[in-house]
Design an enzyme around this catalytic site. Structure first.
Site: not given
Length: 581
Positions: A449, A492
Site C-alpha cells: 500500500d 493504491e
C-alpha cells in the site's frame, strides 16, 4: 474480236487460283477414313466417324444415308439439345486374336445410349443402355454409360451409336475407345483419384463438425452443410452416387441434379451470410441473399411438385452461376470492411467461380471445343475452394480465440497499471489450492500500500497520482517472475502471490520492492514526487497452512496494518495465519 495472248504470268495466276480453290474447297469434298485400328487403342477419342442428328424417334432402318457427314471436333459438345445424335464407324482387328474393347461415355448424365454393331457385314445386333434403368442392368460396372464389344481376328466391326435424352439436356459426344485391359486400368486409376477427392472432402466435413461441436459455433455447421452439398453435387456429376449409393434409384440419379444444384446454392449463401456477418457488416447484401435463398426454396418446392420441368435445367444452371458470381464479390466487399479472413473466402470463390463459369459455358454453348477439361478443373477447384474456406474458417477460429483470450485478459486486468485484478487473484489462488499436492513450494501473499497517497493526489493531481501508480506497477512486474501473480486491488493497494522456499525469501522480495520505490522518486511535469510504501506478508498455502480466499486477504491485511501503525515505509509479517493446521 482479238484473242488474248497467254503469257507465263497468266498461266501462273491460273495455277495459283486453281490451287487456292482446291485448298478452300477441300474440306467440303474430303472423305474421312472411319476405320479404327483396334490394335492401337489407348483411350482413343472417337473422331474417325460419320455423324448425323435426327429426331429421337428415328429408327436405324429409316436413317437417311445422305445425311451422314464427317464427325468433327466441334461436334463433340452440342450444348443443350433434345435430338438424337448418331455416330458411325468401323473397328478393324488386324491381329491373329480376338480383341475385347470398350466404348466409354464421357458424362454420367446421358439418358440413353443405343449401340448397333455387326461383324463383316452380318446382321446388326442392338443393345440399349440407359440411366433410367437400375445400375445393375448395365453391361459394365462403370459410372458412365459404356459398352463392351469383341471383334474376332482379321475382322471388321461396324458400329452405329445413338445418344439422346428424354428432354432437353447438355449433350457431350466425347466417346473414347479402350481395350478391356486399358479400360480396367483406367477404372482403377479413377477410383484412386476419386477416393482421394472424396476422402479429403469428408475429412473437411469431419473437421468442421468437430469445430461446430467444440466451439458451439453454427458457422462451422453451415460450412459442413455446404461441403456436404458439394459432395452431393459431385456424386451426381461423376456418376459414383448412382454406382455405389443409390443404384436402384434411377429417377433420383436423373432428376436429382437440379435439386442438388439448388441445395448447393442455398447452403453456399447461408454459409456466406453467417461467416461474413452480413447482417451486421452488409445488411443490404444480407437481405439480397435471403431473397435469393427464398427464391431457390420456392423453385425447389415447385419442382418437387412437378412444375418447371421444362425449364429447370436453365434455372438450376442459372442458380449455380448466380452463386458463383455473387460470392467472390461479396467476399471482396467484406474484406474491404476489414474482415481479415474474408480474403481467403474471396480467393476460394474466385477459384471455384472461374471453373464453374467455364464449365457452364462448355455445357450450354455448342461448338466450344473444350472437351471435359472445364469439368475436371471445376472438380479440382472445388477441392481447392474447400481447403481455402477451411483456412478461412481456421483464421476465423484463431481470431475468435485471440479475441476470447483478449477478453479474458481484460476481464482479469487493471487498465491503468496492466497488472491483474482481484478476479485474477481469486482464480489463480483457487488453482493453487486445488493443486496443493502437486506443489512443493509454499505460497506467500504480499500486500503493498502506498504511503500518504492522498497527499500525492492533492499536491500533484490525479494525473500525477496515476503516474506514480504506473511506476509502482512497473516496479512490481520487474521483480516478479512469470509464474507470480501481481495485481492491483484498486486505489493504491497492490498484492503479489508468489511461491518461494521460505518466509525469508518473501521478506527479501518485499524489501527489495520497498527500497527501490523509496529510492527512485517519480518525475511528473518537471516535478519530483517522493514516495514510500508499506508491505504485509503472510504465508497462505503450504503443507501446514491452507487459507481460503477471504482468509488470505485478512491475514495479509493484518500484517500491512501493523506496518502502517509502526510508522509506514516498512514490512511486517503475519505471525499467526488463521488457517494454520
Amino acid at each position: 474480236m482479238p484473242r488474248k495472248k497467254l503469257t507465263v504470268k497468266s498461266i501462273l495466276l491460273c495455277h495459283f487460283y486453281l490451287f487456292l480453290s482446291l485448298v478452300l474447297l477441300q474440306p467440303a469434298f474430303a472423305s474421312q477414313n472411319t476405320e479404327i485400328n483396334l490394335s492401337k487403342l489407348g483411350g482413343t477419342v472417337l473422331l474417325e466417324a460419320d455423324y448425323q442428328r435426327t429426331q429421337v424417334n428415328m429408327e436405324l432402318a429409316k436413317l437417311p444415308e445422305n445425311r451422314w457427314r464427317p464427325f468433327q471436333q466441334a461436334d463433340i459438345l452440342q450444348g443443350i439439345t433434345n435430338q438424337a445424335h448418331w455416330l458411325r464407324f468401323t473397328a478393324t482387328n488386324p491381329t491373329d486374336q480376338a480383341i475385347h474393347w470398350v466404348i466409354r461415355g464421357e458424362t454420367s448424365f446421358l439418358d440413353y445410349l443405343e449401340i448397333y454393331y455387326r461383324n463383316d457385314s452380318g446382321t446388326f445386333q442392338h443393345e440399349t443402355y440407359s440411366d433410367w434403368h437400375d445400375f445393375q442392368q448395365r453391361q459394365i460396372n462403370y459410372r458412365t454409360l459404356s459398352a463392351g464389344l469383341s471383334t474376332p481376328a482379321h475382322t471388321k466391326t461396324e458400329v452405329i451409336l445413338k445418344a439422346y435424352f428424354i428432354g432437353n439436356d447438355t449433350m457431350n459426344l466425347r466417346f473414347s475407345l479402350y481395350t478391356s485391359d486399358d479400360f480396367n486400368r483406367l477404372s482403377q486409376r479413377e477410383n484412386l483419384l476419386y477416393g482421394l477427392f472424396y476422402g479429403a472432402m469428408l475429412l473437411l466435413v469431419l473437421l468442421s463438425l468437430m469445430a461446430a461441436a467444440i466451439l458451439r459455433q453454427i458457422k462451422a455447421l453451415f460450412y459442413a452443410a455446404f461441403l456436404i452439398s458439394s459432395i452431393l453435387c459431385w456424386l451426381m456429376v461423376n456418376g459414383l452416387g448412382f454406382q455405389y449409393l443409390w443404384p436402384h434409384s434411377p429417377e433420383w440419379h436423373n432428376q436429382g441434379f437440379h435439386i442438388a444444384y439448388l441445395i448447393f446454392g442455398f447452403t453456399a449463401l447461408q454459409f456466406g451470410r453467417s461467416f461474413l456477418f452480413l447482417s451486421q457488416t452488409l445488411p443490404k447484401v444480407n437481405r439480397l441473399f435471403i431473397a435469393i435463398q427464398l427464391l431457390y426454396s420456392l423453385i425447389l418446392i415447385a419442382y418437387l411438385f412437378g412444375y418447371l420441368e421444362n425449364v429447370i435445367l436453365y434455372i438450376s444452371h442459372s442458380a449455380l452461376a448466380t452463386t458463383a458470381l455473387l460470392m467472390p464479390v461479396v467476399g471482396f466487399i467484406a474484406w474491404r470492411k476489414r474482415i481479415s479472413y474474408a480474403v481467403w473466402f474471396m480467393a476460394a470463390w474466385l477459384i471455384y467461380s472461374t471453373g464453374l463459369i467455364l464449365t457452364l459455358m462448355s455445357t450450354t454453348i455448342a461448338n466450344l471445343n473444350w472437351g471435359n477439361s472445364p469439368l475436371d478443373w471445376l472438380q479440382m477447384a472445388t477441392l481447392l475452394e474447400s481447403i481455402f474456406l477451411m483456412v478461412a474458417v481456421s483464421s476465423w477460429i484463431i481470431e475468435l480465440n485471440s479475441e476470447h483470450k483478449k477478453a479474458i485478459t481484460l476481464a482479469h486486468q487493471d487498465p491503468l497499471t496492466e497488472l491483474g485484478n482481484r478476479r485474477l487473484l481469486q482464480s489463480r489462488y483457487t488453482d493453487y489450492y486445488n493443486n496443493l499436492n502437486d506443489r512443493s513450494l509454499p505460497l506467500f501473499m504480499l500486500v503493498i500500500d502506498l504511503d500518504s497517497f492522498k497527499e500525492i493526489n492533492d499536491n500533484y493531481g490525479h494525473d500525477g497520482g496515476d503516474v506514480v501508480l504506473k511506476e509502482l506497477g512497473c516496479l512490481i512486474k520487474q521483480n516478479c517472475g512469470a509464474e507470480d501473480v501481481a495485481i492491483r486491488f484498486g486505489g493504491e493497494e497492490f498484492a503479489i502471490l508468489v511461491a518461494l522456499n521460505s518466509i525469508e525469501e518473501a521478506w527479501e522480495l518485499a524489501e527489495r520492492i520497498r527500497l527501490q520505490f523509496a529510492n527512485n522518486p517519480t518525475y511528473y511535469c518537471n516535478q519530483q514526487i517522493k514516495h514510500t510504501l508499506s508491505c504485509g506478508i503472510a504465508e497462505v498455502l503450504s503443507k501446514d497452512v491452507q487459507l481460503n480466499v477471504n482468509e488470505i486477504m485478512r491475514c495479509a491485511d493484518s500484517a500491512l496494518y501493523k506496518a502502517k501503525q509502526a510508522g509506514r515505509n516498512q514490512t511486517h509479517l503475519c505471525e499467526s495465519p488463521v488457517g494454520k493446521s
